[in-house]
Design an enzyme around this catalytic site. Sequence first.
Site, mmCIF file in Angstrom:
data_model
loop_
_atom_site.group_PDB
_atom_site.id
_atom_site.type_symbol
_atom_site.label_atom_id
_atom_site.label_comp_id
_atom_site.label_asym_id
_atom_site.label_seq_id
_atom_site.Cartn_x
_atom_site.Cartn_y
_atom_site.Cartn_z
ATOM 1 N N GLY A 16 -82.838 14.016 53.636
ATOM 2 C CA GLY A 16 -82.876 14.446 52.524
ATOM 3 C C GLY A 16 -84.565 15.656 52.569
ATOM 4 O O GLY A 16 -84.100 16.085 51.418
ATOM 5 N N ASN A 18 -84.840 18.133 53.168
ATOM 6 C CA ASN A 18 -84.718 19.793 54.007
ATOM 7 C C ASN A 18 -84.199 20.391 52.760
ATOM 8 O O ASN A 18 -84.325 21.124 52.118
ATOM 9 C CB ASN A 18 -83.689 19.680 55.217
ATOM 10 C CG ASN A 18 -84.741 20.055 56.190
ATOM 11 O OD1 ASN A 18 -85.858 21.529 56.747
ATOM 12 N ND2 ASN A 18 -84.712 19.212 56.970
ATOM 13 N N ARG A 69 -62.250 13.764 63.620
ATOM 14 C CA ARG A 69 -62.671 14.915 62.473
ATOM 15 C C ARG A 69 -61.779 16.119 61.253
ATOM 16 O O ARG A 69 -62.496 16.465 60.884
ATOM 17 C CB ARG A 69 -63.505 15.891 63.872
ATOM 18 C CG ARG A 69 -64.841 16.627 63.517
ATOM 19 C CD ARG A 69 -65.401 16.555 65.244
ATOM 20 N NE ARG A 69 -65.721 15.546 66.023
ATOM 21 C CZ ARG A 69 -67.061 15.830 66.299
ATOM 22 N NH1 ARG A 69 -67.852 15.504 64.844
ATOM 23 N NH2 ARG A 69 -67.173 14.652 66.027
ATOM 24 N N ARG A 95 -72.909 15.772 61.401
ATOM 25 C CA ARG A 95 -71.903 16.155 62.167
ATOM 26 C C ARG A 95 -71.778 16.748 62.491
ATOM 27 O O ARG A 95 -72.306 17.893 62.518
ATOM 28 C CB ARG A 95 -71.181 15.350 61.204
ATOM 29 C CG ARG A 95 -71.378 13.369 60.348
ATOM 30 C CD ARG A 95 -69.942 12.957 61.581
ATOM 31 N NE ARG A 95 -68.984 12.691 61.832
ATOM 32 C CZ ARG A 95 -68.707 11.836 62.834
ATOM 33 N NH1 ARG A 95 -69.259 11.398 63.958
ATOM 34 N NH2 ARG A 95 -67.395 12.625 63.278
ATOM 35 N N ASN A 111 -77.404 26.253 59.953
ATOM 36 C CA ASN A 111 -77.726 24.479 60.217
ATOM 37 C C ASN A 111 -79.215 24.652 60.617
ATOM 38 O O ASN A 111 -79.391 25.837 60.596
ATOM 39 C CB ASN A 111 -77.031 24.067 60.898
ATOM 40 C CG ASN A 111 -77.652 22.356 61.406
ATOM 41 O OD1 ASN A 111 -78.022 21.932 60.878
ATOM 42 N ND2 ASN A 111 -77.081 22.384 62.898
ATOM 43 N N HIS A 113 -82.229 23.047 63.231
ATOM 44 C CA HIS A 113 -82.007 22.943 64.227
ATOM 45 C C HIS A 113 -84.088 22.401 64.522
ATOM 46 O O HIS A 113 -84.806 23.408 64.752
ATOM 47 C CB HIS A 113 -81.934 22.714 65.483
ATOM 48 C CG HIS A 113 -81.830 22.180 67.277
ATOM 49 N ND1 HIS A 113 -81.420 20.531 66.854
ATOM 50 C CD2 HIS A 113 -82.320 22.615 67.829
ATOM 51 C CE1 HIS A 113 -81.822 20.449 67.935
ATOM 52 N NE2 HIS A 113 -81.707 21.752 68.567
ATOM 53 N N ASP A 149 -75.520 23.110 68.437
ATOM 54 C CA ASP A 149 -77.146 23.628 67.952
ATOM 55 C C ASP A 149 -76.765 25.383 68.946
ATOM 56 O O ASP A 149 -78.026 25.025 69.195
ATOM 57 C CB ASP A 149 -78.001 23.068 68.592
ATOM 58 C CG ASP A 149 -78.078 22.048 67.839
ATOM 59 O OD1 ASP A 149 -78.038 20.802 68.062
ATOM 60 O OD2 ASP A 149 -77.291 21.468 66.884
ATOM 61 N N GLU A 178 -89.647 23.719 59.311
ATOM 62 C CA GLU A 178 -88.468 23.487 58.722
ATOM 63 C C GLU A 178 -87.924 23.732 57.771
ATOM 64 O O GLU A 178 -87.267 24.667 56.680
ATOM 65 C CB GLU A 178 -87.778 21.763 59.248
ATOM 66 C CG GLU A 178 -87.416 21.429 60.072
ATOM 67 C CD GLU A 178 -86.895 20.334 60.594
ATOM 68 O OE1 GLU A 178 -85.968 20.286 60.088
ATOM 69 O OE2 GLU A 178 -87.397 20.105 61.905
HETATM 70 C C1 GRF Z 1 -84.642 17.282 60.709
HETATM 71 O O1 GRF Z 1 -85.725 17.301 61.476
HETATM 72 C C2 GRF Z 1 -83.568 18.008 60.408
HETATM 73 O O2 GRF Z 1 -83.865 19.092 61.661
HETATM 74 C C3 GRF Z 1 -83.546 16.865 61.766
HETATM 75 O O3 GRF Z 1 -83.585 15.707 60.661
HETATM 76 C C4 GRF Z 1 -84.474 15.577 60.426
HETATM 77 C C5 GRF Z 1 -84.367 14.738 59.681
HETATM 78 O O4 GRF Z 1 -83.684 16.067 58.069
HETATM 79 N N1 GRF Z 1 -81.653 17.542 61.974
HETATM 80 P P1 GRF Z 1 -83.776 15.419 56.931
HETATM 81 O O5 GRF Z 1 -85.222 15.207 55.766
HETATM 82 O O6 GRF Z 1 -83.056 14.494 56.245
HETATM 83 O O7 GRF Z 1 -83.516 16.965 55.844
#
Ligand code: GRF
Length: 221
Positions: A16, A18, A69, A95, A111, A113, A149, A178
């Site tokens: 988490g 981001n 899904r 997911r 998203n 990436h 992606d 990011e």
């Molecule tokens: C990040 O590099 C994200 O781009 C990838 O997982 C990593 C950890 O993301 N999908 P976060 O710390 O959970 O936001």
Amino acid sequence: MDRPPVKLGVMISGSGTNLQAIIDAILRGDLKAEIRLVISNRADAQGLERARRHGIQTQVIEHRKFPTREDFDRAVLATLNQRSVELVICAGFMRLFSAVMLDAFPGRIMNIHPGLSPAFPGIHAQRDALELGVKIAGCTVFFVTAGVDVGPIILQAAVPVLPGDDESRLAARILQQEHRILPHAIRLFQQGRLEIEGRRVIVKGEPGGTHPPPLINPPID
Ligand code: GRF
């Protein structure tokens, strides 16, 4: 025109960081947004604690508990709608959404990436970049569409691959960027400055004439 804060639903699966970057940008007053809900598909996601520390509502919806899904997506969609979410942010969310979510939020799911799309899709972008010997890596914020992606690209950041890099050192360098481009992409959306034209995203009001210096790696001495 002074637009209201954008109502966010943030999807996480892990640490988490981001999500934290979005929370911090809001607290700094750099992002007019309200996180209405954080949903994790894993009960052990550290990001849930980050949300709770800031009094943000959380919900665990474990994908394993749904036969398809689409059923998982329907549960996610119902929860997001209950909180009047306008923009869905996949922040370290591992997911893929089905048409159930994509059709419910057209042009409203972002998203992040850790690769320079379309290069290196999937969950090992940093490792794949290292193994292939690229000199420049980076990250991409894009609008989610069907596929892995590959949606219309909103923002990208490039970082050098340095001698002696291993996956974790490169991933950390990319992660720093990011945390800058994801909040900025949401800011542009909140300001109404993003327009999707087919595969492209037009950012309205981009300062003309200014452009970042080229990144050359290894540098020309
Ligand atoms: C990040 O590099 C994200 O781009 C990838 O997982 C990593 C950890 O993301 N999908 P976060 O710390 O959970 O936001």
